[in-house]
Design a protein around this motif. Structure first.
Motif, PDB file in Angstrom:
ATOM      1  N   ASN A  31     -50.671-124.778 -13.683  1.00 56.98           N
ATOM      2  CA  ASN A  31     -51.321-124.897 -14.998  1.00 56.98           C
ATOM      3  C   ASN A  31     -50.401-124.596 -16.176  1.00 56.98           C
ATOM      4  N   HIS A  82     -62.421-121.573 -20.202  1.00 52.61           N
ATOM      5  CA  HIS A  82     -61.861-122.328 -19.063  1.00 52.61           C
ATOM      6  C   HIS A  82     -60.811-123.338 -19.525  1.00 52.61           C
ATOM      7  N   VAL A 102     -58.874-123.543 -15.980  1.00 48.86           N
ATOM      8  CA  VAL A 102     -59.589-123.313 -14.717  1.00 48.86           C
ATOM      9  C   VAL A 102     -60.885-124.127 -14.750  1.00 48.86           C
ATOM     10  N   ASN A 113     -64.874-125.080 -14.552  1.00 53.41           N
ATOM     11  CA  ASN A 113     -66.057-124.365 -15.053  1.00 53.41           C
ATOM     12  C   ASN A 113     -67.310-124.789 -14.292  1.00 53.41           C
ATOM     13  N   GLY A 144     -69.869-120.013 -12.740  1.00 51.65           N
ATOM     14  CA  GLY A 144     -69.478-118.905 -13.614  1.00 51.65           C
ATOM     15  C   GLY A 144     -70.635-117.955 -13.861  1.00 51.65           C
ATOM     16  N   ASP A 153     -67.857-112.664  -6.538  1.00 49.90           N
ATOM     17  CA  ASP A 153     -66.459-112.884  -6.144  1.00 49.90           C
ATOM     18  C   ASP A 153     -66.138-114.373  -5.956  1.00 49.90           C
ATOM     19  N   VAL A 163     -65.479-115.638  -9.861  1.00 46.69           N
ATOM     20  CA  VAL A 163     -64.283-115.162 -10.562  1.00 46.69           C
ATOM     21  C   VAL A 163     -63.061-115.947 -10.093  1.00 46.69           C
ATOM     22  N   GLN A 164     -62.224-116.356 -11.040  1.00 44.51           N
ATOM     23  CA  GLN A 164     -61.043-117.154 -10.693  1.00 44.51           C
ATOM     24  C   GLN A 164     -59.757-116.440 -11.080  1.00 44.51           C
ATOM     25  N   SER A 165     -58.707-116.746 -10.327  1.00 39.12           N
ATOM     26  CA  SER A 165     -57.442-116.064 -10.582  1.00 39.12           C
ATOM     27  C   SER A 165     -56.687-116.626 -11.772  1.00 39.12           C
ATOM     28  N   GLY A 166     -56.763-117.925 -12.002  1.00 39.07           N
ATOM     29  CA  GLY A 166     -56.070-118.480 -13.160  1.00 39.07           C
ATOM     30  C   GLY A 166     -54.572-118.341 -13.067  1.00 39.07           C
ATOM     31  N   GLN A 196     -57.978-112.085 -14.416  1.00 39.53           N
ATOM     32  CA  GLN A 196     -58.925-112.990 -13.779  1.00 39.53           C
ATOM     33  C   GLN A 196     -59.916-113.507 -14.815  1.00 39.53           C
ATOM     34  N   LEU A 208     -63.712-115.212 -15.585  1.00 38.21           N
ATOM     35  CA  LEU A 208     -65.075-115.570 -15.185  1.00 38.21           C
ATOM     36  C   LEU A 208     -65.594-116.550 -16.229  1.00 38.21           C
TER      37      LEU A 208
END
Ligand SMILES: Nc1ncnc2c1ncn2[C@@H]1O[C@H](COP(=O)(O)OP(=O)(O)O)[C@@H](O)[C@H]1O
Ligand SMILES: [Mg+2]
Length: 227
Positions: free
Chosen positions: A6, A87, A92, A94, A97, A109, A112-115, A121, A123
């Motif tokens: 990204n 996002h 990331v 969407n 969420g 869990d 939630v994204q690591s990005g 992180q 959300l």
């Protein structure tokens, strides 16, 4: 540290140009917040402003980046359930969420994204709901914030504007601190004062004002002062 994923999509100044005066100003904002944390630990901080397009998401996103660079486990939550854009900032998806977690259709869990940024992180909002204020004022939202506080060192909430809808007031009463963004040359003084009064009405802890878009005399685009 930034992973390659990204990289191109990311437009955040603190990521693209960490040595710039603007990035330095975000680190100053970080320091100011850390100093205001001395008496009472502020774990949930919401970013809002009086109206649209004043730099709420920009401020929340860049602040999240510099906070995560200070070896903190940071979560950025998109609580603007009407016009979510976090996002986009972190490129990331969407699809799921906050809204999915609130209606109980997705485990936290999984949402939630690591990005692209270490220690940070995301959300995202999830699908835009028909009843954002109802969701944000729900008991589940309170429970979600409690759970997030336990999991992270800092939870930053990107919020809708104060004046248009009640969402920001609802959230402000649930978080430890509120940052009010004012866009230089754009935000009407009366509107900014009205937003502050509405936050005071719900006993929000306004930590300070972030002046966005300040013309750089000495290279500082962003400025922060305590109320
Ligand atoms: N200081 C700034 N200088 C240049 N562009 C900015 C600045 N702050 C915000 N923007 C841009 O203005 C637009 C609105 O900002 P955004 O942070 O999304 O506002 P909000 O979340 O308050 O609606 C975005 O395209 C953003 O990139
Ligand atoms: Mg926004």
């Amino acid at each position: 540290m930034m992973r390659n994923r990204n990289l191109r999509e990311n437009k955040l100044v603190t990521v693209i140009n960490p040595k710039s005066p603007i990035s330095e100003a975000y680190r100053t904002l970080r320091t100011n917040i850390q100093f205001s944390n001395i008496d009472k630990e502020l774990k949930t901080i919401m970013v809002t402003s009086s109206g649209p397009a004043e730099g709420k998401t920009t401020t929340a996103s860049n602040l999240a980046v510099v906070m995560s660079q200070d070896h903190k486990r940071v979560l950025l939550v998109d609580c603007d359930l009407r016009r979510p854009t976090v996002h986009h900032a972190f490129a990331v998806p969407n699809r799921i969420g906050v809204t999915n977690v609130l209606i109980g259709s997705t485990a936290l869990d999984l949402a939630v994204q690591s990005g692209p940024i270490d220690n940070l992180q995301i959300l995202p909002s999830g699908p835009i709901p028909p009843n954002p204020a109802e969701l944000l004022s729900s008991k589940r939202m309170g429970n979600l914030l409690d759970e997030l506080q336990d999991q992270y060192d800092l939870v930053l909430l990107d919020a809708p504007p104060v004046l248009a809808v009640t969402d920001a007031q609802i959230l402000a009463s649930k978080v430890d601190g509120v940052l009010l963004v004012v866009k230089s040359g754009h935000t009407d003084r009366g509107m900014a004062l009205k937003a502050k009064a509405m936050l005071d009405n719900v006993h929000a802890n306004i930590m300070g004002i972030v002046l966005n878009n300040r013309k750089a005399n000495r290279g500082h685009y962003y400025y922060y002062y305590r109320k």
